[in-house]
Design an enzyme around this catalytic site. Structure first.
Site, PDB file in Angstrom:
ATOM      1  N   CYS A   1     -64.210  -8.445  12.872  1.00  7.20           N
ATOM      2  CA  CYS A   1     -64.366  -7.268  12.009  1.00  7.20           C
ATOM      3  C   CYS A   1     -65.806  -7.067  11.568  1.00  7.20           C
ATOM      4  CB  CYS A   1     -63.451  -7.389  10.789  1.00  7.20           C
ATOM      5  SG  CYS A   1     -61.697  -7.352  11.186  1.00  7.20           S
TER       6      CYS A   1
ATOM      7  N   CYS B   1     -67.521  -4.972  14.148  1.00  4.75           N
ATOM      8  CA  CYS B   1     -66.899  -3.704  14.523  1.00  4.75           C
ATOM      9  C   CYS B   1     -67.722  -2.521  14.018  1.00  4.75           C
ATOM     10  CB  CYS B   1     -65.486  -3.620  13.959  1.00  4.75           C
ATOM     11  SG  CYS B   1     -64.646  -2.070  14.344  1.00  4.75           S
TER      12      CYS B   1
ATOM     13  N   CYS C   1     -61.669  -5.812  18.452  1.00  5.84           N
ATOM     14  CA  CYS C   1     -60.443  -5.642  17.662  1.00  5.84           C
ATOM     15  C   CYS C   1     -59.290  -6.302  18.412  1.00  5.84           C
ATOM     16  CB  CYS C   1     -60.181  -4.148  17.430  1.00  5.84           C
ATOM     17  SG  CYS C   1     -58.940  -3.812  16.170  1.00  5.84           S
TER      18      CYS C   1
ATOM     19  N   GLU D   1     -57.537   1.735  36.888  1.00  3.00           N
ATOM     20  CA  GLU D   1     -56.617   1.746  35.760  1.00  3.00           C
ATOM     21  C   GLU D   1     -55.270   1.134  36.121  1.00  3.00           C
ATOM     22  OE1 GLU D   1     -57.254   2.279  32.753  1.00  3.00           O
ATOM     23  OE2 GLU D   1     -59.278   3.063  32.990  1.00  3.00           O
TER      24      GLU D   1
END
Length: 685
Positions: free
Chosen positions: A315, A318, A308, A137
């Protein structure tokens, strides 16, 4: 008017589907998106709260604000309005997104993604798992997955555990981090590992609150590690998650505002599913694998990274497009008859007693722009701030042993100085440098040179070699002083221009380094750059592999271009010869070509070797090529180590400054260039 996002030109978009009449906010769209008030988009606060879950606040307030470093949530917690009566259950979103994630989670080959049940791991295995996620991370911040994977693999091989990292040093850490950028992240990992060992006995905390106590771990990293490694129901919010959630609930509010971040964090917390237990099995079943909270948070980030996206979002692909309010708005506007716009604009819209105070107006200036309303308007564009511009004077200081002809990079020594262990590029090595104050920029080259001379003398003992040209030829000498082309490096908050010059010294022994000063600076909090005691000599051949930042690498490339005869990348340069005079031939833009160093024009010397006398052949009428003289005529100028002359057969067009050269060439139709560089195929000069 809020900042306006530039539309993407030339992108073919598929036609939008018909409006979704089943969306919980479908009945609010006509009033919120009325042509007469479209940019204001009047809507109630509950417009953004069409999802509910068992973790949705029962009152008008929640304590789920973004965690603060080393402090508990304050009493002024953000408001999260009551959800709509028609709100859908979060399980619907979880089921759809996790099903999608199960099919794509292995596509990008992230070695730190593992479907592990934390409850089955030993303490040692949990520590290892938390450490793996933590490193990944931190590396992924401001960096792409493809770039991070090889770095993560090398890092885990060198520092496989928190204990191993805590025993390491900053130089070893920076060596592994080299090329990844944002070096402060590497130092934060090292500091955090030492905190785990010193304050937690080598055991990584399992909760987000506990992880916040570790140096270098903030709210996002704490939520990420606790959920992905330990299956804690912790929220996380980064740029990808902010974009996904802003579009999901059509939130157009200043991204950096405290009210906005508090709302997004509270919404993120509402949506995180709990981990299944034997007593309470998950309603998601096998979807999401063995770690539901970790899978959900990774799925949100993956959705933002691959579907996104900021520009040209997919879209149609999605998994949440039926629930996404931004997509519902775009579908509604795209299919509203244009003939209704004028009639609707003349009709008064119904009053809304309680309007949303978070959102700003939409950035549309014309009706045509509003007709193209799409999801890219969310989240609200940030105000662009101009990066400040600063200058740094740099000295690339090289030393060669006196008497060595054509020294290789193995024989040359270069001075590097370790930067302070806090601030920009902490712990990395650089050439001696001085950051110029804004009032000093731009500073004349002569003034920069004087400052660099003073700096160099504070780092090394120059008694056996001089920075200025020596009067005694037998003393240590300044071989050359050459300006390099400017280098620009863009950092997160600064655009820094490096004004560098290359200085080559020669003496019988390597100038000794000065020890660290025992006198503390007047301001004990100041970061002192290029300090005595932090310098070291290394072979020039090792500079490229040393722990240096990107700017130092660029400067060194310019030095190498100069050494092999490239002129330093085309920039102007001046050279100080051992006689103290500046020399060089005028080039483009009024620049001067650098002269070769002492004893480094062996090819020119070969052209002008001494030998048995024989007559000089007459030059061709229009020749301009170099002529090799095995036996120069009496009185000819010959090449020596410190006075290299290249003869070109062409007509004399001007006077020659050196008296002895002028005398030698009184009757010779040749042109003489002193100390002109001859480029070779190798990196040696």
């Amino acid at each position: 008017m809020p900042p306006k996002k530039k539309p993407v030109q030339g992108v073919a978009r598929p036609p939008l589907p018909q409006p979704n009449q089943a969306h919980p906010c479908a009945s609010l769209l006509p009033s919120a998106l009325a042509p007469s008030t479209f940019t204001d988009r009047p809507h109630p606060p509950a417009y953004h709260c069409f999802v509910t879950s068992p973790y949705y606040p029962r009152t008008a307030r929640t304590t789920d604000e973004p965690p603060k470093k080393r402090s508990k949530a304050s009493s002024s917690a953000p408001k999260l309005p009551p959800a709509l009566d028609t709100a859908i259950d979060a399980v619907v979103l979880q089921q759809k997104l996790l099903t999608w994630f199960d099919g794509v989670k292995d596509k990008r080959g992230m070695p730190w993604r593992k479907d592990i049940d934390p409850n089955t791991l030993s303490r040692k295995e949990k520590n290892r798992r938390g450490y793996e996620v933590w490193v990944s991370e931190i590396m992924l911040q401001q960096t792409t997955v493809a770039a991070v994977i090889p770095y993560w693999t090398k890092w885990m091989a060198e520092f496989p555990t928190v204990e191993a990292l805590a025993d390491g040093d900053l130089e070893a850490v920076n060596r592994l981090w080299k090329g990844l950028g944002y070096y402060s992240r590497a130092k934060r990992l090292l500091d955090g590992a030492r905190t785990v060992m010193e304050k937690h006995g080598g055991n990584m905390p399992r909760t987000a609150e506990g992880l916040l106590d570790i140096d270098g771990i903030g709210p996002y990293s704490a939520g990420s590690v606790s959920s992905i490694a330990f299956a804690a129901r912790s929220a996380l919010v980064d740029g990808n998650v902010t974009r996904v959630l802003s579009r999901l609930v059509a939130l157009h509010a200043p991204v950096a505002a405290k009210a906005t971040t508090s709302f997004v964090w509270a919404l993120a917390d509402v949506l995180v599913p709990p981990q299944a237990t034997e007593d309470e099995p998950s309603p998601l079943g096998s979807v999401g694998g063995l770690n539901k909270p970790g899978a959900w948070n990774q799925a949100l980030m993956e959705l933002g990274a691959t579907v996104c996206t900021p520009k040209n979002p997919k879209c149609e692909e999605c998994p949440l497009n039926e629930e996404c309010l931004a997509f519902a708005e775009a579908r509604f506007v795209a299919h509203r008859p244009r003939s209704n716009d004028a009639r609707a604009a003349s009709n008064p819209e119904p009053d809304i007693e309680d309007l949303c105070t978070l959102c700003s107006t939409l950035p549309y200036e014309t009706t045509a722009e509003a007709r193209n309303h799409n999801v890219e308007v969310y989240p609200m564009a940030k105000e662009k701030t101009k990066k400040r511009e600063e200058d740094t004077a740099v000295c690339v200081l090289e030393w060669v042993r006196k008497g060595v002809v054509n020294p290789t990079d193995e024989e040359r020594q270069v001075l590097l100085v370790k930067r302070p262990e806090k601030g920009l590029l902490a712990g990395l090595f650089e050439f001696p440098a001085i950051d110029l104050a804004p009032e000093d920029s731009p500073l004349k080259a002569s003034a920069r040179t004087l400052r660099l001379d003073k700096l160099v003398r504070s780092l090394i003992d120059t008694s056996n070699c001089l920075l200025r040209s020596p009067e005694d030829a037998s003393a240590g000498a300044l071989v050359s002083r050459t300006s390099l082309p400017t280098v620009t490096q863009v950092y997160s908050h600064i655009t820094r221009t490096y004004l560098a010059e290359r200085v080559v010294l020669s003496s019988s022994s390597l100038p000794p380094l000065r020890p660290a000063s025992k006198q503390a600076p007047a301001d004990s909090t100041a970061v002192v750059q290029s300090r005595a005691g932090a310098a070291k000599w290394i072979p020039a051949s090792q500079v490229g592999s040393a722990n240096v930042g990107g700017a130092v690498g660029k400067i060194w490339n310019e030095r190498n271009s100069l050494v092999i005869g490239g002129g330093g990348g085309g920039g102007g340069s001046k050279t100080v010869n051992t006689n103290g005079k500046r020399s060089g031939n005028k080039g483009k833009n009024g620049s001067t070509a650098a002269a070769p160093e002492k004893g480094q024009a062996s090819l020119a010397g070969f052209f002008l070797k001494k030998g048995p006398s024989e007559p000089r052949p007459p030059p061709p009428p229009s020749s301009s090529s170099f002529v090799k003289h095995e036996s120069p005529a009496p009185g000819d100028v010959t090449a020596e180590d410190d006075d290299i002359v290249i003869v070109e057969t062409t007509a004399i067009t001007g006077s020659v400054t050196e008296a002895r050269v002028r005398t030698a060439l009184k009757s010779s139709p040749v042109k003489v260039y002193k100390k002109r560089r001859i480029a070779s195929d190798s990196e040696d000069e």
